[in-house]
Design a protein around this motif. Sequence first.
Motif, PDB file in Angstrom:
ATOM      1  N   PRO A  93      46.432 -34.562  -3.602  1.00 29.59           N
ATOM      2  CA  PRO A  93      47.503 -34.210  -4.536  1.00 29.59           C
ATOM      3  C   PRO A  93      48.678 -35.163  -4.389  1.00 29.59           C
ATOM      4  N   LEU A  94      49.288 -35.526  -5.507  1.00 31.74           N
ATOM      5  CA  LEU A  94      50.468 -36.385  -5.504  1.00 31.74           C
ATOM      6  C   LEU A  94      51.716 -35.524  -5.597  1.00 31.74           C
ATOM      7  N   VAL A  95      52.734 -35.891  -4.858  1.00 33.01           N
ATOM      8  CA  VAL A  95      54.020 -35.194  -4.900  1.00 33.01           C
ATOM      9  C   VAL A  95      55.116 -36.229  -5.101  1.00 33.01           C
ATOM     10  N   SER A  96      56.238 -35.783  -5.627  1.00 33.53           N
ATOM     11  CA  SER A  96      57.393 -36.658  -5.845  1.00 33.53           C
ATOM     12  C   SER A  96      58.617 -36.074  -5.158  1.00 33.53           C
ATOM     13  N   VAL A  97      59.389 -36.937  -4.525  1.00 30.50           N
ATOM     14  CA  VAL A  97      60.658 -36.537  -3.926  1.00 30.50           C
ATOM     15  C   VAL A  97      61.700 -37.593  -4.258  1.00 30.50           C
ATOM     16  N   ILE A  98      62.948 -37.163  -4.414  1.00 29.13           N
ATOM     17  CA  ILE A  98      64.069 -38.084  -4.564  1.00 29.13           C
ATOM     18  C   ILE A  98      64.732 -38.197  -3.199  1.00 29.13           C
ATOM     19  N   ARG A  99      64.734 -39.393  -2.652  1.00 23.54           N
ATOM     20  CA  ARG A  99      65.274 -39.609  -1.319  1.00 23.54           C
ATOM     21  C   ARG A  99      66.048 -40.931  -1.258  1.00 23.54           C
ATOM     22  N   THR A 100      67.073 -40.929  -0.422  1.00 26.69           N
ATOM     23  CA  THR A 100      67.875 -42.119  -0.174  1.00 26.69           C
ATOM     24  C   THR A 100      67.376 -42.817   1.081  1.00 26.69           C
ATOM     25  N   ILE A 101      67.311 -44.130   1.029  1.00 24.80           N
ATOM     26  CA  ILE A 101      66.979 -44.930   2.201  1.00 24.80           C
ATOM     27  C   ILE A 101      68.176 -45.835   2.499  1.00 24.80           C
ATOM     28  N   GLU A 102      68.604 -45.834   3.759  1.00 23.61           N
ATOM     29  CA  GLU A 102      69.733 -46.665   4.185  1.00 23.61           C
ATOM     30  C   GLU A 102      69.374 -47.383   5.473  1.00 23.61           C
ATOM     31  N   CYS A 103      69.710 -48.657   5.542  1.00 26.07           N
ATOM     32  CA  CYS A 103      69.508 -49.418   6.768  1.00 26.07           C
ATOM     33  C   CYS A 103      70.535 -48.974   7.811  1.00 26.07           C
ATOM     34  N   ALA A 104      70.100 -48.848   9.049  1.00 20.73           N
ATOM     35  CA  ALA A 104      71.014 -48.443  10.121  1.00 20.73           C
ATOM     36  C   ALA A 104      72.131 -49.453  10.329  1.00 20.73           C
ATOM     37  N   GLY A 105      71.927 -50.694   9.896  1.00 21.78           N
ATOM     38  CA  GLY A 105      72.948 -51.727  10.036  1.00 21.78           C
ATOM     39  C   GLY A 105      73.884 -51.839   8.857  1.00 21.78           C
ATOM     40  N   ASN A 106      73.780 -50.927   7.889  1.00 19.86           N
ATOM     41  CA  ASN A 106      74.688 -50.976   6.752  1.00 19.86           C
ATOM     42  C   ASN A 106      76.149 -50.967   7.235  1.00 19.86           C
ATOM     43  N   ARG A 107      76.973 -51.806   6.617  1.00 19.07           N
ATOM     44  CA  ARG A 107      78.400 -51.970   6.936  1.00 19.07           C
ATOM     45  C   ARG A 107      78.621 -52.701   8.266  1.00 19.07           C
ATOM     46  N   ARG A 108      77.599 -53.397   8.778  1.00 19.49           N
ATOM     47  CA  ARG A 108      77.746 -54.109  10.055  1.00 19.49           C
ATOM     48  C   ARG A 108      78.882 -55.135   9.997  1.00 19.49           C
ATOM     49  N   ARG A 109      79.003 -55.830   8.889  1.00 15.81           N
ATOM     50  CA  ARG A 109      80.075 -56.833   8.787  1.00 15.81           C
ATOM     51  C   ARG A 109      81.454 -56.185   8.898  1.00 15.81           C
TER      52      ARG A 109
END
Length: 361
Positions: A93-109
């Motif tokens: 069975p196929l399922v769909s989810v809406i999810r956010t993916i963020e890199c742990a290094g976001n905003r490193r600069r």
Amino acid sequence: MSRDLEGAATAVRERKVVKPTPAELMEDTGTGLDYGVRPDRMPGYLTPIDRFFLRSHAPTPRLDAATWSLRIEGDGVRDPVTYTYADLWDHFPLVSVIRTIECAGNRRRLFGEAYGRTFAGTQWGRGAIGTAEWTGVRLRDLLEPAGITSGALEVMPEALDQIRARRPMPLAKALADDTLLALVMNGETLPPDHGYPARVVVSGWLGAASIKWVGRVEVSEQPLRVPWNTEDYVLIGPDHPARPTPITTIPVASLVELPWPARLRAAPQVIRGRAFAGENTVTAVEYRIDEGPWRAASLAPPQLPAAWIRWQFAWDPRPGDHIIQVRATDDQGRTQPDTVPWNDLGYLYHPVLSHPVRVEP
């Protein structure tokens, strides 16, 4: 062939990613592999594929679904099993989810600028984050036919890229309803840069856990130690334990949908943004201008776990230089802090940011 044409052909051959990454949509970090979305180029709730951020450890592999297979094996299963691409479509069975993916290094600069130091690693601004509708097979539906043993402890997807990127997770996380082997992104077959033929989506965890180009999943009765949870994607430094702490969930943070620094006109307008809280749900967003009182921003649906929420507020700015600050709170009562302790690799920088804005007549 002319020298110019030869140079252009070489550049095409050497390009490490497949999709175009125009400057009007994407921020180039300089690695050739990693591109963030421009925060002022987010038109809707879902991030369009053409501007969804890219983070890879090696060039995008060119894989053929006709010859691709997925192997489930390890001492944590009784009967190893192999699936073809057609098996995933035809037998589960196929399922769909809406999810956010963020890199742990976001905003490193920004982390480095706040401390007056420079980190190694990808120099992310604020754009290593995106939200999509992912469609595929629950990972547990693929694991169960292999016969998970009573002693199974961890599950580790492994990529088919040049370095075989891999990252373990606890068995309970692998069996969660919203941990998927995704085949589709925003209604389209998974693009090459985003993991075709199949990738894992690990809801609410750092992006490195959502392994792309998966070809193997190991189920283990022992803790698994790999570079991606012992040397990288860990918290180390004077304010952390001597043994590196692997990063799992993403903390609550917010994003203003303006360039940094921003220029605005002196006229009534609406300031918009996003907030994300890892596995949790954002329940409130507040803002203030120039150290003024904190006020509630309006939240727009949907309001989902492990996905960002949109917020907005009206502002009639005066000409001059201003600072916008935003803080989000999740359903566990966690609010963005004013400061974040140092860590040597520049991960999880999520304090209240002071967004500079110049308003011109």
